[in-house]
Enzyme design. Structure first.
Site, mmCIF file in Angstrom:
data_model
loop_
_atom_site.group_PDB
_atom_site.id
_atom_site.type_symbol
_atom_site.label_atom_id
_atom_site.label_comp_id
_atom_site.label_asym_id
_atom_site.label_seq_id
_atom_site.Cartn_x
_atom_site.Cartn_y
_atom_site.Cartn_z
ATOM 1 N N LYS A 1 0.843 -1.209 0.000
ATOM 2 C CA LYS A 1 0.000 0.000 0.000
ATOM 3 C C LYS A 1 0.871 1.250 0.000
ATOM 4 O O LYS A 1 0.584 2.208 -0.702
ATOM 5 C CB LYS A 1 -0.888 -0.032 1.252
ATOM 6 C CG LYS A 1 -1.379 1.295 1.753
ATOM 7 C CD LYS A 1 -2.201 1.115 3.015
ATOM 8 C CE LYS A 1 -2.380 2.342 3.868
ATOM 9 N NZ LYS A 1 -1.193 2.992 4.378
ATOM 10 N N ASN A 2 1.957 1.217 0.790
ATOM 11 C CA ASN A 2 2.745 2.436 0.949
ATOM 12 C C ASN A 2 3.775 2.651 -0.153
ATOM 13 O O ASN A 2 4.550 3.603 -0.097
ATOM 14 C CB ASN A 2 3.389 2.461 2.339
ATOM 15 C CG ASN A 2 2.328 2.603 3.412
ATOM 16 O OD1 ASN A 2 1.202 2.991 3.115
ATOM 17 N ND2 ASN A 2 2.678 2.297 4.646
ATOM 18 N N ARG B 1 -3.196 9.833 2.610
ATOM 19 C CA ARG B 1 -2.090 10.796 2.716
ATOM 20 C C ARG B 1 -1.537 11.203 1.348
ATOM 21 O O ARG B 1 -0.524 11.884 1.267
ATOM 22 C CB ARG B 1 -0.937 10.151 3.502
ATOM 23 C CG ARG B 1 -1.294 9.652 4.870
ATOM 24 C CD ARG B 1 -1.342 10.722 5.902
ATOM 25 N NE ARG B 1 -0.078 11.407 6.089
ATOM 26 C CZ ARG B 1 0.040 12.574 6.712
ATOM 27 N NH1 ARG B 1 -1.029 13.185 7.184
ATOM 28 N NH2 ARG B 1 1.225 13.139 6.868
ATOM 29 N N ASP C 1 -4.920 7.472 8.703
ATOM 30 C CA ASP C 1 -5.387 6.996 9.999
ATOM 31 C C ASP C 1 -5.198 8.029 11.089
ATOM 32 O O ASP C 1 -4.273 8.824 11.052
ATOM 33 C CB ASP C 1 -4.618 5.728 10.377
ATOM 34 C CG ASP C 1 -5.035 4.566 9.512
ATOM 35 O OD1 ASP C 1 -6.245 4.329 9.430
ATOM 36 O OD2 ASP C 1 -4.154 3.926 8.920
ATOM 37 N N ASP D 1 4.481 0.071 11.850
ATOM 38 C CA ASP D 1 3.308 -0.658 11.341
ATOM 39 C C ASP D 1 3.314 -2.135 11.748
ATOM 40 O O ASP D 1 2.336 -2.841 11.515
ATOM 41 C CB ASP D 1 3.238 -0.517 9.817
ATOM 42 C CG ASP D 1 3.168 0.935 9.407
ATOM 43 O OD1 ASP D 1 2.193 1.593 9.780
ATOM 44 O OD2 ASP D 1 4.103 1.420 8.745
ATOM 45 N N VAL E 1 7.453 6.576 16.646
ATOM 46 C CA VAL E 1 7.210 7.258 15.367
ATOM 47 C C VAL E 1 5.947 8.128 15.425
ATOM 48 O O VAL E 1 5.965 9.291 15.015
ATOM 49 C CB VAL E 1 7.123 6.242 14.199
ATOM 50 C CG1 VAL E 1 6.857 6.956 12.877
ATOM 51 C CG2 VAL E 1 8.404 5.422 14.114
#
Ligand code: EPU
Length: 451
Positions: free
Chosen positions: A32-33, A102, A126, A313, A335
């Site tokens: 996804k990122n 984002r 999120d 994550d 983070v």
């Protein structure tokens, strides 16, 4: 009648009935990122680019819709997405995309290069901390963009973007990507110090290099980018999602089973593997797969960090796993300042997790969190028998921890708020079913709206 209409309102839920040890294979796709950033990079070229091994997730749909909204033509064929940027003709990402993810902030540089101005709605994602965009704004300003923040979003203008020396106060993934996506076509040299080196960022840099960008990665988080006049289209097969890979390995471990993950190479999981093996997990690692199992797991202390540290994550699946380790484990999140919102629901399921707003680890507390009252550490007492109940997903990664806990619990768990999970996990129901879990997607009555 209005009351009839109200009772018809439903929402999606996942119902999990534990079956014992989860065993089998999961194939993960591109992350996804990374996928969304590659799609944004495609805007910079003069020809189409194709990204393959794309996951089937909401964030890809949202990003494609945003690209189409600014005029790009997008085609999908199985797992490949091709973006034709030649037809891009609008500088505005519509307001309806506000709060969805984002990605809009990353489109500012590409839109400025292509049309000289940009409007992007306020970024979302999120709710795991304040998630400001000041590093992006400072970097774009240094590169010559005039930026105006409004109630609705960010407006920018630039006649010609130019290289600059940018120093990030913290190695932000998104801000590094913003700089890369802007500097590649800017006039002259950009030196970025303090950049992020997460595998997904490097993957984007390599894709840009493939498109013709001149990017060097130097030691100590320094990127040197020499702007070029044009970029051409490129193709890339995305590397496997390390967040999903870790999460499915934990699905095996937390239920006393064994999951083999294919599609995510060992080098993306180094810290995950070393941490789990320190707890007693055993691994079989090949060129194409990683499997994990354990006779028993001992507690440990982990702190999240930037790459190559233990990624944030991975934090919530690990805390779910801690509930099944015999003894006290510690997790310190460095983070994000608000990434333990899933803890009360795990406690409702029988976990014994205490939250603390003091750092229980060695990494210095981030200056940007000073004054924050949200917990940054937890102590988990295992092994706690978990029981199924009704839980509501607070954010994507917290939600996956609920599924893991539900698989290790006694009785049925009903999970609502699963739209968060749909945004970022590739076909999770099918994957869990393949591991033997009894998991179903159903519709349940929607909770009444909050005041
Ligand atoms: N930060 C600032 N100002 C900025 C940008 C970031 O203060 O302008 C702070 C953030 O508030 C945070 C820290 O810097 O405390 C790190 O944020 P970063 O910019 O690295 O995060 P991001 O780019 O918004 C991406 C992933 C996250 C992942 C982080 C860290 C995407 C779309 N999101 O977020 O993934 O946790 O990097 O690796 O790539 C997830 O997938 O669930 C997720 C949250």
């Amino acid at each position: 009648m209005d009351t009839d209409k109200a009772t018809e309102e439903t929402t999606a839920a996942w119902v999990v009935n534990p079956v014992g040890p989860l065993k089998g294979d999961v194939v993960v796709r591109g992350s996804k990122n990374a996928v969304t950033k590659h799609l944004v990079a495609s805007m910079l070229a003069d020809r189409p680019s194709t990204v393959s091994n794309c996951p089937d997730i909401g964030d890809v749909d949202i990003t494609i819709s945003m690209l189409e909204a600014v005029g790009c033509e997008v085609e999908r064929d199985d797992t490949a997405v091709t973006v034709n940027p030649r037809t891009l003709n609008s500088s505005r990402v519509p307001i309806r995309f506000s709060g969805m993810n984002r990605i809009p902030i990353l489109m500012v540089g590409p839109l400025l290069h292509r049309v000289g101005e940009a409007f992007v709605p306020l970024v979302g994602g999120d709710d795991i901390g304040s998630r400001p965009i000041d590093y992006h704004v400072d970097a774009l300003t240094k590169m010559g963009a005039e930026i105006n923040l409004t109630e609705e979003g960010l407006e920018a203008k630039a006649i010609r973007l130019r290289g600059a020396h940018i120093e990030l106060p913290y190695p932000s993934v998104g801000a590094t990507e913003s700089v890369l996506l802007t500097a590649v076509l800017a006039e002259g040299r950009t030196v970025l110090d303090g950049g992020a080196t997460e595998p997904e960022v490097i993957e984007l840099a390599l894709f840009l290099q493939r498109m013709g960008a001149r990017i060097e990665l130097r030691p100590n988080r320094r990127y040197i980018i020499d702007g070029v006049d044009e970029l051409s289209g490129a193709s890339h097969h995305l590397a496997g999602d390390r967040i999903e890979a870790f999460s499915y390995l934990v699905a095996g471990l937390i239920t006393g089973g064994e999951v083999r993950v294919q599609g995510c190479k060992q080098d993306r999981l180094v810290t995950a593997i070393s941490t789990l093996s320190g707890m007693g997990a055993k691994f079989e690692i090949t060129d194409s797969s990683v499997s994990a199992w354990a006779d028993s797991l001992s507690p440990t202390a982990v702190e999240t960090d930037t790459h190559p540290g233990f990624m944030t994550d991975w934090q919530s699946p690990m805390v779910a796993l801690f509930t099944q380790c015999d003894g006290l484990s510690v997790m310190y999140e460095t983070v994000y300042e608000n990434r333990f919102t899933y803890v009360p629901a795990l406690n409702k399921m029988g976990a014994e997790i205490e939250t603390y707003s003091t750092p229980l680890g060695t990494i210095e507390q981030q200056q940007r969190f000073v004054g924050s009252s949200t917990p940054c550490s937890v102590i988990v007492r295992g092994q706690a028998p978990l029981r199924g109940t009704d839980v509501v997903v607070p954010d994507i990664r917290g939600g996956f921890a609920y599924v893991l806990a539900a698989a290790a619990a006694e009785g049925t768990t009903t999970i609502t708020g699963t739209h968060h999970l749909d945004r970022g996990y590739n076909r999770p129901i099918e994957n869990f079913e393949a591991l033997g879990l009894d998991i179903k997607r159903i519709e349940v009555p929607a909770p009444p709206p909050e005041d």
